[in-house]
Write a protein that holds these residues in place. Structure first.
Motif, mmCIF file in Angstrom:
data_model
loop_
_atom_site.group_PDB
_atom_site.id
_atom_site.type_symbol
_atom_site.label_atom_id
_atom_site.label_comp_id
_atom_site.label_asym_id
_atom_site.label_seq_id
_atom_site.Cartn_x
_atom_site.Cartn_y
_atom_site.Cartn_z
ATOM 1 N N ASP A 302 0.878 -1.154 0.000
ATOM 2 C CA ASP A 302 0.000 0.000 0.000
ATOM 3 C C ASP A 302 0.932 1.225 0.000
ATOM 4 O O ASP A 302 1.789 1.363 0.869
ATOM 5 C CB ASP A 302 -0.841 -0.072 1.290
ATOM 6 N N TRP A 303 0.785 2.115 -0.981
ATOM 7 C CA TRP A 303 1.738 3.218 -1.156
ATOM 8 C C TRP A 303 1.880 4.077 0.102
ATOM 9 O O TRP A 303 2.990 4.422 0.504
ATOM 10 C CB TRP A 303 1.342 4.069 -2.376
ATOM 11 N N LEU A 304 0.749 4.398 0.737
ATOM 12 C CA LEU A 304 0.842 5.299 1.889
ATOM 13 C C LEU A 304 1.653 4.673 3.022
ATOM 14 O O LEU A 304 2.430 5.337 3.692
ATOM 15 C CB LEU A 304 -0.559 5.682 2.383
ATOM 16 N N ILE A 309 6.890 4.448 5.864
ATOM 17 C CA ILE A 309 8.106 3.744 6.320
ATOM 18 C C ILE A 309 9.340 4.463 5.761
ATOM 19 O O ILE A 309 10.328 4.666 6.461
ATOM 20 C CB ILE A 309 8.108 2.254 5.900
ATOM 21 N N MET A 310 9.264 4.883 4.490
ATOM 22 C CA MET A 310 10.420 5.584 3.891
ATOM 23 C C MET A 310 10.776 6.851 4.666
ATOM 24 O O MET A 310 11.924 7.198 4.813
ATOM 25 C CB MET A 310 10.120 5.975 2.438
ATOM 26 N N SER A 311 9.749 7.530 5.186
ATOM 27 C CA SER A 311 10.049 8.791 5.873
ATOM 28 C C SER A 311 10.751 8.549 7.206
ATOM 29 O O SER A 311 11.317 9.466 7.782
ATOM 30 C CB SER A 311 8.790 9.631 6.039
ATOM 31 N N ARG A 312 10.752 7.289 7.667
ATOM 32 C CA ARG A 312 11.511 6.982 8.903
ATOM 33 C C ARG A 312 12.937 6.548 8.587
ATOM 34 O O ARG A 312 13.695 6.187 9.476
ATOM 35 C CB ARG A 312 10.800 5.875 9.692
ATOM 36 N N ASP A 313 13.303 6.552 7.299
ATOM 37 C CA ASP A 313 14.648 6.140 6.894
ATOM 38 C C ASP A 313 15.693 6.988 7.629
ATOM 39 O O ASP A 313 15.486 8.177 7.865
ATOM 40 C CB ASP A 313 14.770 6.350 5.373
ATOM 41 N N LYS A 314 16.823 6.355 7.959
ATOM 42 C CA LYS A 314 17.837 7.066 8.741
ATOM 43 C C LYS A 314 18.448 8.256 7.972
ATOM 44 O O LYS A 314 19.034 9.134 8.566
ATOM 45 C CB LYS A 314 18.929 6.098 9.205
ATOM 46 N N LYS A 315 18.311 8.275 6.635
ATOM 47 C CA LYS A 315 18.835 9.420 5.873
ATOM 48 C C LYS A 315 17.867 10.605 5.880
ATOM 49 O O LYS A 315 18.240 11.700 5.498
ATOM 50 C CB LYS A 315 19.085 9.032 4.400
ATOM 51 N N SER A 316 16.611 10.362 6.283
ATOM 52 C CA SER A 316 15.619 11.439 6.234
ATOM 53 C C SER A 316 16.014 12.566 7.171
ATOM 54 O O SER A 316 16.603 12.344 8.222
ATOM 55 C CB SER A 316 14.241 10.913 6.645
ATOM 56 N N ARG A 317 15.696 13.772 6.750
ATOM 57 C CA ARG A 317 15.926 14.940 7.597
ATOM 58 C C ARG A 317 14.596 15.663 7.697
ATOM 59 O O ARG A 317 14.017 16.031 6.669
ATOM 60 C CB ARG A 317 16.977 15.894 6.984
ATOM 61 N N GLY A 318 14.080 15.858 8.933
ATOM 62 C CA GLY A 318 12.755 16.456 9.075
ATOM 63 C C GLY A 318 11.738 15.544 8.398
ATOM 64 O O GLY A 318 11.769 14.341 8.570
ATOM 65 N N HIS A 319 10.873 16.141 7.571
ATOM 66 C CA HIS A 319 9.831 15.340 6.921
ATOM 67 C C HIS A 319 10.228 14.921 5.523
ATOM 68 O O HIS A 319 9.478 14.258 4.818
ATOM 69 C CB HIS A 319 8.518 16.130 6.873
ATOM 70 N N SER A 320 11.414 15.338 5.071
ATOM 71 C CA SER A 320 11.764 15.091 3.678
ATOM 72 C C SER A 320 12.543 13.783 3.519
ATOM 73 O O SER A 320 13.541 13.561 4.198
ATOM 74 C CB SER A 320 12.611 16.268 3.180
ATOM 75 N N VAL A 321 12.053 12.940 2.611
ATOM 76 C CA VAL A 321 12.777 11.691 2.335
ATOM 77 C C VAL A 321 13.965 12.058 1.456
ATOM 78 O O VAL A 321 13.855 12.840 0.513
ATOM 79 C CB VAL A 321 11.870 10.687 1.587
ATOM 80 N N ARG A 322 15.123 11.508 1.786
ATOM 81 C CA ARG A 322 16.346 11.829 1.036
ATOM 82 C C ARG A 322 16.838 10.573 0.333
ATOM 83 O O ARG A 322 17.043 9.543 0.960
ATOM 84 C CB ARG A 322 17.391 12.317 2.027
ATOM 85 N N GLN A 340 5.308 14.570 -4.448
ATOM 86 C CA GLN A 340 4.617 13.313 -4.097
ATOM 87 C C GLN A 340 4.163 12.560 -5.349
ATOM 88 O O GLN A 340 4.203 11.338 -5.407
ATOM 89 C CB GLN A 340 3.392 13.618 -3.210
ATOM 90 N N GLY A 341 3.743 13.329 -6.369
ATOM 91 C CA GLY A 341 3.271 12.700 -7.608
ATOM 92 C C GLY A 341 4.377 11.888 -8.275
ATOM 93 O O GLY A 341 4.133 10.808 -8.823
ATOM 94 N N GLU A 342 5.615 12.387 -8.211
ATOM 95 C CA GLU A 342 6.756 11.672 -8.826
ATOM 96 C C GLU A 342 7.043 10.387 -8.052
ATOM 97 O O GLU A 342 7.316 9.341 -8.634
ATOM 98 C CB GLU A 342 8.011 12.553 -8.819
ATOM 99 N N LEU A 343 7.002 10.506 -6.724
ATOM 100 C CA LEU A 343 7.271 9.318 -5.889
ATOM 101 C C LEU A 343 6.228 8.233 -6.169
ATOM 102 O O LEU A 343 6.562 7.060 -6.310
ATOM 103 C CB LEU A 343 7.221 9.692 -4.393
ATOM 104 N N LEU A 344 4.979 8.675 -6.274
ATOM 105 C CA LEU A 344 3.890 7.730 -6.517
ATOM 106 C C LEU A 344 4.002 7.121 -7.907
ATOM 107 O O LEU A 344 3.823 5.904 -8.105
ATOM 108 C CB LEU A 344 2.544 8.443 -6.344
ATOM 109 N N SER A 345 4.352 7.955 -8.872
ATOM 110 C CA SER A 345 4.431 7.452 -10.253
ATOM 111 C C SER A 345 5.534 6.386 -10.395
ATOM 112 O O SER A 345 5.342 5.374 -11.059
ATOM 113 C CB SER A 345 4.629 8.665 -11.158
ATOM 114 N N ALA A 346 6.663 6.592 -9.713
ATOM 115 C CA ALA A 346 7.732 5.569 -9.750
ATOM 116 C C ALA A 346 7.230 4.289 -9.087
ATOM 117 O O ALA A 346 7.509 3.183 -9.538
ATOM 118 C CB ALA A 346 8.981 6.085 -9.042
#
Ligand code: GLY
Length: 352
Positions: A302-304, A309-322, A340-346
């Motif tokens: 499920d994308w959401l 889970i990706m936003s909890r990645d150790k590389k994330s800073r604040g709310h931005s996935v890196r 968000q549209g690009e992330l979803l499209s991939a």
């Protein structure tokens, strides 16, 4: 013939590619009184008893895979070391895949505030990634390696003969990390794998040794520049941001390397649609990964949930996935604030 790769981390140590890990370990153990060997039952049955002059070997059996990296499993291991009276001058040895060397290393990092340890990886993934670079850790319910420490082993012993007993699935999963090294630093790796099947790679010992050597050398160089992952070391996580999310989302039913493969496929789509990589580099991801039977699709998610889970990645800073990205093969960068549209499209392309 043995080959040595030097790693300069909090101290300098050798990764030794050897044809006789047992002999090398015995040489190291000779100068110690006691040695705690941490391994699974399968490995225990395979290796029999170790003997070295005045050194007494004790064996601790740990559950295989991520189960062995739970806090409960770690607590049992700490208590076993304490009950056995192991001291700071003793040695811990982890023999096994990445999960075993991760937890053995973390026990070594934390027991009595840190004692020496030796990593003996028995999987391709362990040899090129987990056992190299001094990251040790255990898992929490919220994610893999959420607790851990940087604590380099005194030596890593890589013996390719372990790999002959691996299943094709495990071998291919390990090669995902080798392919990752190719994309981030060494095009030669990709050239050597391109057009090969898994069987043709496995049957060519020279090629396997060369791929392992090249991957370890890349990791040694990156870790030597940035042991504590200030910035450069993050490049080793190419494909891992989405890959880790899949790994956790699939409840570890997929192997780490399979998730990294899916993660690199995700990055190929994302980078291609953002115009960061050429059609050729985009296609190369799929031909190499699929060519050795690695997955490039994940339909179960499920994308959401995956995005959370990706936003909890150790590389994330604040709310931005890196994300670690490549602009060309061998040249890396970081990407943040992706729409968000690009992330979803991939993601939709990975699902299709
Ligand atoms: N596995 C990535 C690293 O060691 O940094």
């Amino acid at each position: 013939m043995s080959k040595v790769i030097k790693i300069k981390a909090e101290r300098e140590y050798d990764v030794l590619m050897t044809e006789d890990w047992r002999h090398e370990l015995v040489e190291i153990a000779k100068s110690r009184t006691r040695c705690a060997v941490i391994l699974t039952q399968v490995m225990r049955d395979q290796i029999g008893n170790l003997e070295a002059d005045d050194c007494e070997f004790s064996y601790y059996l740990i559950p295989d895979g991520e189960e062995g990296k739970s806090p409960a499993s770690l607590l049992k291991l700490w208590n076993w070391l304490a009950a056995g009276g192991f001291t700071r001058s003793d040695l811990i040895v982890g023999i096994g895949g990445g999960a075993v060397t991760d937890i053995a290393g973390f026990a070594a990092a934390t027991y009595l505030r840190g004692i020496d340890w030796v990593a003996i990886p028995t999987s391709v993934a362990g040899a090129v990634d987990a056992a190299i670079g001094g990251k040790t850790g255990a898992n929490l319910d919220y994610g893999k390696n959420m607790i851990g420490s940087f604590h380099s082993p005194i030596t890593v012993l890589i013996d390719l003969s372990w790999f002959t007993t691996l299943s094709d699935r495990d071998f291919a999963a390990g090669l995902a990390e080798v392919i990752k090294c190719g994309f981030i630093r060494d095009e030669e790796i990709l050239k050597r794998i391109q057009g090969q099947s898994l069987a043709s790679i496995r049957s060519n010992n020279e090629l396997v040794a060369d791929l392992i050597y090249r991957s370890v050398a890349i990791k040694a160089s990156v870790v030597g520049n940035d042991f504590k992952e200030g910035f450069e070391r993050e490049i080793l996580n190419y494909g891992h941001t989405f890959g880790h999310a899949v790994e956790q989302h699939s409840k570890y039913s997929l192997k780490h390397g399979e998730c990294v493969s899916i993660g690199m496929a995700y990055m190929a789509h994302l980078q291609h649609s953002l115009g960061l990589i050429t059609d050729e580099v985009h296609k190369l991801h799929f031909s190499i990964l699929q060519g050795i039977g690695l997955p490039t699709h994940y339909k179960g998610g499920d994308w959401l949930e995956l995005r959370a889970i990706m936003s909890r990645d150790k590389k994330s800073r604040g709310h931005s996935v890196r994300f670690v990205v490549i602009s060309k093969i061998g040249i890396t960068d970081r990407l943040t604030d992706v729409a968000q549209g690009e992330l979803l499209s991939a993601y939709e392309k990975v699902c299709s």
